[in-house]
Each structure stands twice: as structure tokens, then as C-alpha cells.
Motif scaffolding. Structure first.
Motif, short mmCIF file in Angstrom:
data_model
loop_
_atom_site.label_atom_id
_atom_site.label_comp_id
_atom_site.label_asym_id
_atom_site.label_seq_id
_atom_site.Cartn_x
_atom_site.Cartn_y
_atom_site.Cartn_z
N ALA A 41 40.73 6.54 35.53
CA ALA A 41 41.15 7.31 36.70
C ALA A 41 42.67 7.49 36.77
O ALA A 41 43.16 8.39 37.47
CB ALA A 41 40.65 6.64 37.97
N LYS A 42 43.43 6.65 36.07
CA LYS A 42 44.90 6.69 36.16
C LYS A 42 45.51 8.07 35.85
O LYS A 42 46.41 8.52 36.56
CB LYS A 42 45.50 5.64 35.22
N PRO A 43 45.05 8.76 34.80
CA PRO A 43 45.65 10.07 34.51
C PRO A 43 45.25 11.16 35.51
O PRO A 43 45.82 12.26 35.48
CB PRO A 43 45.11 10.41 33.11
N TYR A 44 44.27 10.86 36.37
CA TYR A 44 43.74 11.88 37.28
C TYR A 44 43.74 11.37 38.72
O TYR A 44 42.68 11.21 39.33
CB TYR A 44 42.33 12.28 36.86
N PRO A 45 44.93 11.09 39.27
CA PRO A 45 44.98 10.52 40.63
C PRO A 45 44.32 11.42 41.67
O PRO A 45 44.50 12.64 41.67
CB PRO A 45 46.49 10.40 40.89
N SER A 79 34.22 4.67 29.67
CA SER A 79 34.17 5.48 30.88
C SER A 79 33.42 4.77 32.00
O SER A 79 33.60 5.07 33.18
CB SER A 79 33.50 6.83 30.60
N SER A 116 36.72 12.51 30.13
CA SER A 116 36.51 11.64 28.98
C SER A 116 35.55 12.29 27.98
O SER A 116 35.78 12.25 26.76
CB SER A 116 35.95 10.29 29.45
N CYS A 126 36.53 12.32 36.31
CA CYS A 126 37.16 11.52 35.25
C CYS A 126 36.23 11.35 34.06
O CYS A 126 36.66 11.42 32.90
CB CYS A 126 37.57 10.15 35.80
N PRO A 159 38.52 2.30 36.38
CA PRO A 159 39.82 2.37 37.06
C PRO A 159 40.95 2.83 36.14
O PRO A 159 41.86 3.54 36.57
CB PRO A 159 40.05 0.93 37.53
N LEU A 160 40.89 2.43 34.85
CA LEU A 160 41.92 2.87 33.90
C LEU A 160 41.75 4.35 33.56
O LEU A 160 42.73 5.08 33.41
CB LEU A 160 41.85 2.03 32.63
N GLU A 191 35.21 9.96 40.35
CA GLU A 191 34.76 9.30 39.12
C GLU A 191 34.02 10.29 38.23
O GLU A 191 34.16 10.27 37.01
CB GLU A 191 33.85 8.12 39.45
#
Length: 244
Positions: free
Chosen positions: A182-186, A174, A197, A193, A179-180, A190
Motif C-alpha cells: 500500500a505504501k506506493p499508493y497512499p 500481495s 501488483s 493495490c 501494508p508494504l 487494498e
């Protein structure tokens, strides 16, 4: 009287200088990595001379080790505080669940320790082994709970090392793979996100410990789960300096 006062002032100045050095070094090591950070960079960020750094610590490695020692002290104190704050009468599985999810929350709110760990893994073996030195008291607290849970048929597919590994994966990813994550939550922050996690870890752990959904905390922010305990020594000194 004047000599005593002067001595106290000198000791206070020396302690403040050490604190500035440790704060600057911890920030630099966590953001840039141990290998590329020089004593000169630390001196510039701390606002002290290179000579003073040598005087107080001797070398970059000694500064790094002192930071790790402080963080180990803080981690032990925090785990003991979590144990003390737990409600009386909790089952072993609820105690283990409560400890692990709150440890993860604290590591996500203040990611500096896991960033130092990640950097140590990628650098000298000496750094890695030094960072991973465990406190016997913390290990016993967790091991005793895991052993009792095993006796009752819970987390039987995980030993203590595997549970620590799972916790480490979520804590480091996390922070270092933000950045990865964050991908599922455009478009989300932070903080959001990281909360997601943490929720994934909590649900996974709950399934292994047979924790009911209603017993999983539902914080709006991860900081809501972090007990206001003592920060590591040099951060506590910084707070005192800022309040003075």
C-alpha cells in the motif's frame, strides 16, 4: 421409508457439521496460523462440540490436511477450466501468459491458499511438504507450455520452477505484505493495490513472452478475470447450505 428418511437426514447433518468445522478451521489457520489454533478454538468458531470434531476428523493435523486436499482439488479443477476456456489457436506463449496471470488473479481474489502456504513455511516441515505436493496433471500442463516456449526462444531465462517461484512471490506478497504494497499508493484501497501488483507481474511476464501491450488484459477489478468455477468442496457445501 421413515428409516431411510432419517438416515438421509442424519447424513446431511453430519456433512453440514464437517463443513462448519472445515470452514472455521480454514479461516482460523489462515488468519492466526496453525500453531496457535486449538481444537477448542475451532469448535467455538464452528459452533460444534470438541467431541464432534474428534469424531469427524480425529486431530488438528487431519483437519489441516483435509483442507489442503480440498484446495488441491479446487486448484486442479480451476486450471483445467482455464485451459478449456482458452481461445482456439492461441500460441504457446499466449496460452502460458493467459494461464499464469489468471492463476495469480484467482489467488489474489481468494488469498486463503497462499496464507496457508505462508504459515506452513513458518511451521512444521510436515505441513510445508504436504501443502506443496503437486498434481501431476497441472505440472504437465505448465511444463509442456514452458518447454514449447523455450523451443521458440521465449522465457529462455526461466525454467518451470522459476516461473512458479515468481508467481508465488507475487501471490504471497500481495496478501501477507499488504501494508508494504500500500505504501506506493497512499489512500487507495487494498483491492486497488492488489490490482497494481497483478499489473506488475503481467508486464514482467509479457516482456519475457513478447506479449504485445494490447494483449494484456486491463480489468477494472481482479475479480473480472476470475472464471466462475467450482469452489473447493467444503466452500461449495457452505454455499449450498446458505442457499437452502
Amino acid at each position: 421409508m421413515t428409516e431411510k428418511r432419517t438416515g438421509r437426514q442424519s447424513a446431511k447433518v453430519a456433512e453440514e457439521t464437517r463443513t462448519k468445522i472445515l470452514i472455521a478451521a480454514a479461516d482460523l489457520f489462515a488468519s492466526k496460523g496453525y500453531a496457535v489454533v486449538s481444537l477448542r478454538a475451532i469448535s467455538e468458531q464452528a459452533g460444534v462440540s470438541h467431541t464432534l470434531i474428534r469424531h469427524h476428523f480425529g486431530s488438528k493435523l487431519q483437519i489441516w490436511q483435509h483442507i489442503c486436499d480440498c484446495m488441491h482439488q479446487q486448484f486442479l479443477a480451476y486450471v483445467n477450466l482455464l485451459v478449456a476456456e482458452q481461445k482456439h489457436g492461441l500460441s504457446c506463449r499466449h496460452q502460458l501468459f493467459d494461464l499464469l496471470i489468471k492463476i495469480l488473479a484467482a489467488l489474489q481474489v481468494d488469498p486463503q491458499p497462499v496464507r496457508l502456504l505462508n504459515d506452513a513455511v513458518n511451521n512444521e516441515q510436515e505441513l510445508f511438504e504436504y501443502f506443496l505436493e503437486e498434481d501431476d496433471q497441472v505440472r504437465k500442463i505448465l511444463e509442456d507450455l514452458v518447454i514449447e516456449c523455450h523451443k521458440q526462444g521465449y522465457v529462455k531465462h526461466f525454467n518451470i520452477g522459476e516461473l512458479k517461484w515468481l508467481l508465488t512471490i507475487f501471490a504471497t506478497s500481495s496478501s501477507t505484505l499488504a501494508p508494504l504494497l500500500a505504501k506506493p499508493y497512499p489512500g487507495e484501497t487494498e483491492e486497488f493495490c492488489q490490482l497494481k501488483s497483478w499489473q506488475m507481474f503481467s508486464r514482467l511476464l509479457a516482456s519475457q513472452l513478447d506479449i504485445d501491450e494490447k494483449d494484456i488484459p486491463k480489468p477494472e477489478r481482479l475479480s473480472d478475470l476470475v472464471i466462475d468455477g467450482s469452489p473447493c468442496p467444503f466452500k461449495a457445501q457452505r454455499q449450498a447450505m446458505e442457499m437452502a
